[in-house]
Motif scaffolding. Sequence first.
Motif, PDB file in Angstrom:
ATOM      1  N   ILE A 128     123.370 -19.594   3.333  1.00 28.66           N
ATOM      2  CA  ILE A 128     123.510 -19.165   4.730  1.00 28.66           C
ATOM      3  C   ILE A 128     122.096 -18.992   5.257  1.00 28.66           C
ATOM      4  O   ILE A 128     121.314 -18.220   4.695  1.00 28.66           O
ATOM      5  N   GLY A 129     121.741 -19.733   6.277  1.00 31.13           N
ATOM      6  CA  GLY A 129     120.437 -19.571   6.921  1.00 31.13           C
ATOM      7  C   GLY A 129     120.636 -18.740   8.172  1.00 31.13           C
ATOM      8  O   GLY A 129     121.575 -18.971   8.937  1.00 31.13           O
ATOM      9  N   ILE A 130     119.779 -17.746   8.349  1.00 27.94           N
ATOM     10  CA  ILE A 130     119.881 -16.935   9.569  1.00 27.94           C
ATOM     11  C   ILE A 130     118.619 -17.139  10.387  1.00 27.94           C
ATOM     12  O   ILE A 130     117.511 -16.951   9.877  1.00 27.94           O
ATOM     13  N   PHE A 131     118.799 -17.540  11.620  1.00 26.01           N
ATOM     14  CA  PHE A 131     117.662 -17.655  12.543  1.00 26.01           C
ATOM     15  C   PHE A 131     117.622 -16.406  13.425  1.00 26.01           C
ATOM     16  O   PHE A 131     118.512 -16.178  14.237  1.00 26.01           O
ATOM     17  N   ASN A 132     116.581 -15.594  13.225  1.00 28.22           N
ATOM     18  CA  ASN A 132     116.339 -14.421  14.057  1.00 28.22           C
ATOM     19  C   ASN A 132     115.460 -14.907  15.215  1.00 28.22           C
ATOM     20  O   ASN A 132     114.265 -15.064  15.054  1.00 28.22           O
ATOM     21  N   ARG A 133     116.073 -15.158  16.351  1.00 29.43           N
ATOM     22  CA  ARG A 133     115.591 -16.068  17.393  1.00 29.43           C
ATOM     23  C   ARG A 133     115.700 -17.471  16.818  1.00 29.43           C
ATOM     24  O   ARG A 133     115.729 -17.635  15.600  1.00 29.43           O
ATOM     25  N   SER A 134     115.740 -18.475  17.703  1.00 35.31           N
ATOM     26  CA  SER A 134     116.078 -19.805  17.211  1.00 35.31           C
ATOM     27  C   SER A 134     115.516 -20.859  18.147  1.00 35.31           C
ATOM     28  O   SER A 134     114.723 -20.549  19.034  1.00 35.31           O
ATOM     29  N   HIS A 135     115.990 -22.088  17.951  1.00 40.83           N
ATOM     30  CA  HIS A 135     115.588 -23.176  18.853  1.00 40.83           C
ATOM     31  C   HIS A 135     115.980 -22.883  20.301  1.00 40.83           C
ATOM     32  O   HIS A 135     115.488 -23.548  21.201  1.00 40.83           O
ATOM     33  N   TYR A 136     116.856 -21.906  20.516  1.00 39.68           N
ATOM     34  CA  TYR A 136     117.214 -21.568  21.900  1.00 39.68           C
ATOM     35  C   TYR A 136     116.073 -20.927  22.677  1.00 39.68           C
ATOM     36  O   TYR A 136     116.074 -20.944  23.909  1.00 39.68           O
ATOM     37  N   GLU A 137     115.077 -20.386  21.967  1.00 40.40           N
ATOM     38  CA  GLU A 137     113.899 -19.876  22.688  1.00 40.40           C
ATOM     39  C   GLU A 137     113.261 -20.995  23.519  1.00 40.40           C
ATOM     40  O   GLU A 137     112.601 -20.735  24.531  1.00 40.40           O
ATOM     41  N   GLU A 138     113.482 -22.231  23.081  1.00 44.19           N
ATOM     42  CA  GLU A 138     112.859 -23.377  23.758  1.00 44.19           C
ATOM     43  C   GLU A 138     113.444 -23.635  25.140  1.00 44.19           C
ATOM     44  O   GLU A 138     112.886 -24.423  25.911  1.00 44.19           O
ATOM     45  N   VAL A 139     114.608 -23.009  25.438  1.00 42.14           N
ATOM     46  CA  VAL A 139     115.154 -23.110  26.794  1.00 42.14           C
ATOM     47  C   VAL A 139     115.309 -21.716  27.414  1.00 42.14           C
ATOM     48  O   VAL A 139     115.968 -21.556  28.435  1.00 42.14           O
ATOM     49  N   LEU A 140     114.701 -20.709  26.762  1.00 40.34           N
ATOM     50  CA  LEU A 140     114.775 -19.340  27.293  1.00 40.34           C
ATOM     51  C   LEU A 140     113.364 -18.857  27.636  1.00 40.34           C
ATOM     52  O   LEU A 140     112.926 -18.993  28.766  1.00 40.34           O
ATOM     53  N   VAL A 141     112.635 -18.353  26.619  1.00 46.68           N
ATOM     54  CA  VAL A 141     111.293 -17.840  26.929  1.00 46.68           C
ATOM     55  C   VAL A 141     110.396 -18.956  27.474  1.00 46.68           C
ATOM     56  O   VAL A 141     109.586 -18.739  28.387  1.00 46.68           O
ATOM     57  N   VAL A 142     110.580 -20.164  26.956  1.00 43.43           N
ATOM     58  CA  VAL A 142     109.743 -21.277  27.420  1.00 43.43           C
ATOM     59  C   VAL A 142     110.064 -21.623  28.877  1.00 43.43           C
ATOM     60  O   VAL A 142     109.194 -22.032  29.645  1.00 43.43           O
ATOM     61  N   ARG A 143     111.315 -21.383  29.249  1.00 41.76           N
ATOM     62  CA  ARG A 143     111.704 -21.664  30.629  1.00 41.76           C
ATOM     63  C   ARG A 143     111.236 -20.560  31.579  1.00 41.76           C
ATOM     64  O   ARG A 143     110.728 -20.828  32.678  1.00 41.76           O
ATOM     65  N   VAL A 144     111.400 -19.316  31.129  1.00 42.87           N
ATOM     66  CA  VAL A 144     111.010 -18.190  31.982  1.00 42.87           C
ATOM     67  C   VAL A 144     109.481 -18.147  32.134  1.00 42.87           C
ATOM     68  O   VAL A 144     108.970 -17.737  33.172  1.00 42.87           O
ATOM     69  N   HIS A 145     108.775 -18.581  31.101  1.00 38.05           N
ATOM     70  CA  HIS A 145     107.299 -18.629  31.155  1.00 38.05           C
ATOM     71  C   HIS A 145     106.829 -20.057  30.910  1.00 38.05           C
ATOM     72  O   HIS A 145     106.499 -20.425  29.778  1.00 38.05           O
ATOM     73  N   PRO A 146     106.775 -20.854  31.964  1.00 37.94           N
ATOM     74  CA  PRO A 146     106.507 -22.295  31.793  1.00 37.94           C
ATOM     75  C   PRO A 146     105.144 -22.604  31.166  1.00 37.94           C
ATOM     76  O   PRO A 146     104.948 -23.720  30.701  1.00 37.94           O
ATOM     77  N   GLU A 147     104.224 -21.618  31.125  1.00 38.99           N
ATOM     78  CA  GLU A 147     102.942 -21.924  30.462  1.00 38.99           C
ATOM     79  C   GLU A 147     103.159 -22.261  28.985  1.00 38.99           C
ATOM     80  O   GLU A 147     102.363 -22.970  28.376  1.00 38.99           O
TER      81      GLU A 147
END
Length: 313
Positions: A128-147
């Motif tokens: 069982i692999g657990i991602f504490n934060r995940s590839h979804y940060e790539e459309v969340l924090v990266v989106r909210v902070h485009p830098e």
Amino acid sequence: MTDKQARRIAEFIAPLRVEPGSKVDLARDFDPRYRARLRKRDSTELLRTGVSLLAEYQSRLAAQDTYGVLLCLQALDAGGKDGTIRHVMSGVNPQGVRVSSFKVPSAEELDHDYLWRYARQLPARGEIGIFNRSHYEEVLVVRVHPENLDRQRLPEDARGRGVWKRRYREINDWERHLCDNGFPVVKIFLNLSKEEQRTRFLKRIDLPEKNWKFSAADIRERAHWDEYQRAFSEMLSATSTSWAPWYVVPADRKWFARICAAAVLAHTLIELDPRYPEVGKAARKELLAAKRQLEGEAPEGAERDPYAAEHGD
Ligand code: AMP
Ligand code: MG
């Protein structure tokens, strides 16, 4: 595990699932304080049941070598990701679980495509692999902070307005590939209210032993609350698929969030139904030959098979 238990778990988590193709408005559709009429005083017992169920299924998962499971946990700061992992996985064998936490990407990670660092931490079959934060940060924090996107040095024509839609598609395709190849993806969003986040931040400031959990960046992120809610709503709408649906877990009550997270993971494992490998005819013969040899080695006065003697078979 009886059929009835399995059905109860499926019914319990159904209201948390984002129906594939539906359009989510977090504030309208999901209440962070929902508790399915459960009471806190029953929660310890329920979680204990969930944890031992997970332990059993994880042991079966580890024994086979066809499937691995990826659990992705997303939340805003103070949403309870760490505590959920600690409690929900408290009964399982640490050898079969791998937790990966994703922070601001390193220079090496930025030298690769955006999914690279997540792909490197995927579970193996049996794990069982657990991602504490995940590839979804790539459309969340990266989106909210485009830098953050600028730092990723994409080719000119991949940086335009279509970038988020494209990422949703790429993520859906990637998860489909994982599922098709034996790695179901379980996705949980811990849905916290703004007021509960305020309370938890204050607790982290007020209690010296919690100070390390708080950073000034947390307050700066909180200022972007509405943008995050929009980014989450859009992401949930676009990436809840039939092969990897999202579960929005009400997170204002920690005890309830943990029961929900355990139930969602248990549901996937129950559906997967991993089995202990059955021993074939030839291997069975070898076992019996070894048994005869060990029985033959019994010292004077000892049982031929002490285990069978004690357990009466
Ligand atoms: P924490 O989980 O509290 O240790 O914080 C990790 C930090 O890393 C958070 O502020 C995230 O927003 C940030 N982070 C995680 N993934 C990314 C990413 N892909 N790009 C930029 N920042 C990220
Ligand atoms: Mg933090």
